[in-house]
Motif scaffolding. Structure first.
Motif, mmCIF file in Angstrom:
data_model
loop_
_atom_site.group_PDB
_atom_site.id
_atom_site.type_symbol
_atom_site.label_atom_id
_atom_site.label_comp_id
_atom_site.label_asym_id
_atom_site.label_seq_id
_atom_site.Cartn_x
_atom_site.Cartn_y
_atom_site.Cartn_z
ATOM 1 N N ARG A 195 5.744 -4.443 -10.674
ATOM 2 C CA ARG A 195 6.833 -4.156 -10.632
ATOM 3 C C ARG A 195 8.156 -3.494 -10.404
ATOM 4 N N THR A 196 7.707 -2.745 -9.729
ATOM 5 C CA THR A 196 8.781 -1.731 -8.981
ATOM 6 C C THR A 196 9.069 -2.215 -7.908
ATOM 7 N N GLU A 203 -4.290 -2.486 -12.230
ATOM 8 C CA GLU A 203 -3.199 -1.409 -12.468
ATOM 9 C C GLU A 203 -2.297 -0.944 -11.575
ATOM 10 N N VAL A 204 -2.910 -0.445 -9.899
ATOM 11 C CA VAL A 204 -2.002 -0.236 -9.248
ATOM 12 C C VAL A 204 -1.076 -1.785 -8.869
ATOM 13 N N GLY A 242 0.663 6.701 -3.930
ATOM 14 C CA GLY A 242 0.326 7.410 -4.360
ATOM 15 C C GLY A 242 -0.899 6.613 -6.087
ATOM 16 N N LEU A 243 -0.863 5.344 -6.466
ATOM 17 C CA LEU A 243 -1.447 5.536 -7.288
ATOM 18 C C LEU A 243 -2.782 5.630 -7.055
ATOM 19 N N ARG A 244 -3.223 4.962 -6.166
ATOM 20 C CA ARG A 244 -3.984 4.892 -5.214
ATOM 21 C C ARG A 244 -5.095 6.522 -4.830
ATOM 22 N N GLU A 281 0.932 -1.621 0.355
ATOM 23 C CA GLU A 281 0.106 0.037 0.254
ATOM 24 C C GLU A 281 0.907 0.919 0.233
ATOM 25 N N ASN A 282 2.309 1.207 0.938
ATOM 26 C CA ASN A 282 3.044 2.611 0.614
ATOM 27 C C ASN A 282 3.618 2.375 -1.217
ATOM 28 N N ILE A 283 3.459 1.310 -1.443
ATOM 29 C CA ILE A 283 4.005 1.626 -2.726
ATOM 30 C C ILE A 283 3.057 2.343 -3.510
#
Lengths: 279, 346
Positions: B116-117, B109-110, B99-101, B94-96
Motif C-alpha cells: 500500500r505505501t 499484514e506486512v 519496522g513492521l517486522r 524489506e526496507n519498507i
C-alpha cells in the motif's frame, strides 16, 4: 616515454595503453599462477618426473608423493594443530579487534591517535627479538607447546590488521542507518545485529581470513614455541630440510591448498559490494 | 491523535547553547515546519523530539504522554533522514517492512502495508531492488514509504528533499504534501528552504540562534514578521528597511517622505516588501542601480540615502541604471520594527 602531442596520435596512444594494460594483467596473473601451477604438477608427478628435464606441463596424477606424505608420521597431527591454532587466532583477533575498531570509529576519547599508532607499533618489533623472552615466559606459565599459547602470539600479530580493517568498516557505515533502525523499533542491540552486522560481515570475514592466513603461514614463533604440538609450517621446516625434492613439493602443496580453498570459498564476501556484485 | 508539546526544552553542548528554552505546541495532524539557517538548532530540536538526542532540560510530550525518557522506538514516531538512510543490505520491500517486522506483524499484514505505501509513493515496481540500484529520488521515496508504513502518530523529517535536484524537489514537495495530508499524522519538517516551508506548512516556526522567533501560518509569517530577522530571512528578495524618525502624532519621516505609523517617539525602522511598491507621482525617490528582467516581472535594485532598496515592478516598465524613480509603498503593507529589540513595533 614518448611525447604525445597531436590529437591524431591519441588513438595510437590509447591502443598502446590497452596493450600495456593487458600485458600487466597477464604478467600479474602469471606471477601468481605459474608457481602455483608448477607446484601442482610437481606434486602430482612421480618422483622420477619431478627430477626429470624437460618438464611435462600436464600433471601425471601420480599420487605417490601425496600418499607418502599423508602417511608420514606426525603429519596429520601437525595439520590438525595448524587448523586449531589458526582458528583460535581468527576468533580471538576478531573478538578483540572488532570492538576496538568500533570504539575507534564511533567514539572520541583521549589518546585515540596514540592508540592507533601503538597498535601499528606492535608490528615494529621483529619476532626473533621477542621469541626468547616469550619462550621463557611461556615455559613459566605453562603455555609452551600448547595451541592456545601459539594462538596468543599469532593473535598479537593479526590484531593490528583486525583493528584497522574493522575500524574502516565501521567508519564506512553512516550512523544514520543505526538511528533509522532505532526509530523503526530497534534497541541498540537489535539495530547492531540487524543493520550494522550484516553490512560489516563481508569485511569481518575478510579480516578473519586474513588472521587465519597470517597464523597458517607463520613459522618462526611456531618453531620456537612448540615441540610436540608443531604446526604444519614448523613441522615441514623441521622434517623437510633434508627430504627429497618431490616431498618438498608435496609439503608446499599441502601448505598452500587450505589457504587457497578458504579464500576461494569466501571470495564472494571479499569482492562483494552490496547491490553491485551479489551473485 | 498526537499533539506534540515541547516545554522549556534547552540543549547545551559544553559551553555552547544550541537551544534556549523552547516552548512549542503542535496540534494533532498539523504540518509544522521548522525553518532556519544552518546552525540555528532546528535539527537538534527535531532529534530531541525523535529521541536521538537528549535535552539538557525540559520536557517533550507526544499524544499526552511524556516521552523524553523513552527510547526512539517507544515514542510512536517515524523519521525520514536527510541522506535517506535506506538499509543497503535489504531490498526495497524489506526496507519498507523493516519496522513492521520489528513489531512482529504477520507476513500478510506486512505485505499488505508495504504494497500500500509503496503504491502511494509510486515505487511498487522497485520492491525487489537494492538501495544501490536506486536513484536519489527513488531512495527518498523508499525512506518516506518506510516511515509511512509504520502508520506513526508523528512523522519527523530532517531536510528530506535537500539532496534532490531542483525539479525533482518541486515534484516531491507537492507529492509529499498530498500524501501526508491523507495519512492523518502530525508532521514536523525541518528545512532551510523557505519555498518548501511556505508551500507545505500549516504553520512555520522560524528559528534563529537556538530560539523560535515566530510560529505562525506561512502567510502571517510573510505578511507580519514578528522580528527583523524573519522579515529579512523570508521572501526572495527580502523586505526593505529604511530608518524612520518620529514627527509626533504617529507621523514618521522616511527618506524625506511622511508616513503614518505607531504613535511613539523612539526611532523605528520602516519596512516594505519589494512587491508592495508601485511607481507613482509621489513616494520614495530612489536611484536605480541594477535592473534584472525576470520575465514575469522586473527586479530593480536601487539606492535610497545609501541604503539598498529593492522593488519588483511590472516587466513593461522601462528603467535604466542611474534613473531616478519614485516608488509609492502600499500603505496597508508597511511594517515597523524597533531597532532596539528588532521586534515588530505594532
Amino acid at each position: 616515454m614518448t611525447d604525445v602531442t597531436a590529437d591524431a596520435v591519441a588513438p595510437d596512444a590509447r591502443r598502446a595503453g590497452r596493450i600495456v594494460y593487458g600485458a600487466t594483467v597477464v604478467f600479474l596473473c602469471a606471477w601468481v599462477l605459474v608457481p602455483l601451477y608448477f607446484l601442482l604438477i610437481n606434486t602430482l608427478s612421480s618422483p622420477q618426473a619431478v627430477n626429470a628435464f624437460p618438464k611435462s606441463f600436464i600433471p601425471a596424477f601420480d599420487l605417490g608423493s601425496l600418499t607418502f606424505f599423508a602417511n608420514f608420521s606426525g603429519m596429520l597431527n601437525a595439520l590438525k594443530n595448524s587448523v586449531i591454532v589458526a582458528a583460535m587466532t581468527m576468533v580471538m583477533s576478531i573478538v578483540i579487534g572488532a570492538p576496538a575498531g568500533y570504539a575507534l570509529s564511533r567514539f572520541d576519547f583521549r589518546g585515540k591517535e596514540l592508540f592507533r599508532l601503538l597498535i601499528l607499533l606492535t608490528r615494529a618489533f621483529p619476532l626473533p627479538l621477542l621469541a626468547l623472552p616469550l619462550a621463557v615466559l611461556f615455559i613459566r606459565t605453562g603455555l609452551d607447546d600448547t595451541a592456545f599459547g601459539l594462538a596468543l602470539v599469532h593473535t598479537t600479530l593479526a590484531i593490528p590488521f583486525a583493528v584497522l580493517i574493522t575500524y574502516s568498516l565501521f567508519s564506512g557505515i553512516p550512523i544514520e542507518l543505526e538511528e533509522a533502525a532505532w526509530t523503526l523499533g530497534c534497541t541498540r542491540l537489535t539495530a547492531f545485529t540487524k543493520v550494522v552486522l550484516p553490512l560489516i560481515l563481508p569485511g569481518i570475514t575478510a579480516s578473519a581470513i586474513f588472521a587465519f592466513v597470517i597464523s597458517w603461514n607463520e613459522v618462526f614463533a611456531a618453531a620456537v614455541l612448540t615441540i610436540e604440538n608443531r604446526t604444519l609450517t614448523a613441522f615441514l621446516l623441521q622434517t623437510l630440510g633434508e627430504a627429497p625434492l618431490h616431498l618438498k613439493f608435496a609439503g608446499g602443496f599441502i601448505l598452500v591448498v587450505p589457504a587457497l580453498i578458504f579464500i576461494f570459498a569466501v571470495r564472494k564476501y571479499l569482492f562483494a559490494m552490496w547491490g553491485i556484485a551479489n551473485r | 491523535m498526537a499533539v506534540i508539546e515541547i516545554k522549556n526544552v534547552a540543549k547545551t553542548f559544553g559551553a555552547y547553547t544550541a537551544l534556549h528554552d523552547i516552548n512549542l505546541t503542535i496540534a494533532d495532524q498539523e504540518f509544522m515546519v521548522l525553518l532556519g539557517a544552518s546552525g540555528c538548532g532546528k535539527t537538534t530540536l527535531l532529534r530531541i523530539i525523535a529521541g536521538l538526542e537528549t535535552a539538557s532540560t525540559g520536557e517533550v510530550w507526544i499524544g499526552g504522554r511524556r516521552v523524553d525518557h523513552l527510547a526512539p522506538k517507544d515514542r510512536g514516531i517515524a523519521m525520514v533522514f536527510q541522506n535517506y538512510a535506506v538499509f543497503p543490505h535489504l531490498t526495497v520491500f524489506e526496507n519498507i517492512g523493516f519496522g513492521l517486522r520489528m513489531q512482529k506483524l504477520p507476513n500478510d499484514e506486512v505485505r499488505r502495508r508495504v504494497e500500500r505505501t509503496a503504491g502511494l509513493m509510486q515505487i511498487d515496481q522497485l520492491l525487489k531492488r537494492y538501495s544501490g540500484e536506486l536513484s536519489g529520488g527513488q531512495r527518498q521515496r523508499v525512506a518516506v514509504a518506510r516511515a509511512l508504513a509504520m502508520e506513526p502518530d508523528v512523522i519527523l523529517m530532517d531536510e528530506p528533499l535537500s539532496n534532490l535536484d531542483a525539479l525533482l524537489r518541486m515534484e516531491m514537495r507537492a507529492e509529499l504534501k498530498g500524501v501526508l495530508a491523507e495519512s492523518n499524522t502530525t508532521a514536523i519538517y525541518v528545512t532551510h528552504d523557505q519555498v518548501e516551508a511556505m508551500s507545505m506548512a500549516d504553520r512555520i516556526s522560524v528559528m534563529h540562534k537556538g530560539e523560535i522567533v515566530q510560529a505562525a501560518t506561512p502567510l502571517e509569517v510573510y505578511r507580519n514578521p514578528a522580528a527583523e530577522f524573519v522579515a529579512g530571512f523570508i521572501g526572495n528578495p527580502p523586505m526593505n528597511f529604511l530608518p524612520a524618525t518620529s514627527q509626533g502624532g504617529g507621523k514618521w519621516a522616511v527618506a524625506g517622505e511622511l508616513f503614518d505609523g505607531p504613535d511613539r517617539s523612539a526611532p523605528l525602522k520602516f519596512a516594505i516588501r519589494p512587491e508592495d511598491l508601485r511607481p507613482a507621482e509621489q513616494g520614495l525617490t530612489a536611484t536605480a542601480k541594477v535592473i534584472e528582467p525576470l520575465g514575469a516581472h522586473l527586479l530593480v535594485t536601487c539606492e535610497i540615502d545609501g541604503e539598498i532598496f529593492r522593488a519588483i515592478l511590472d516587466s513593461d516598465m522601462t528603467v535604466r541604471p542611474g534613473d531616478r524613480i519614485t516608488l509609492a509603498p502600499q500603505p496597508d503593507r508597511i511594517r515597523w520594527f524597533d531597532p532596539e529589540t528588532t521586534l515588530s513595533a505594532v
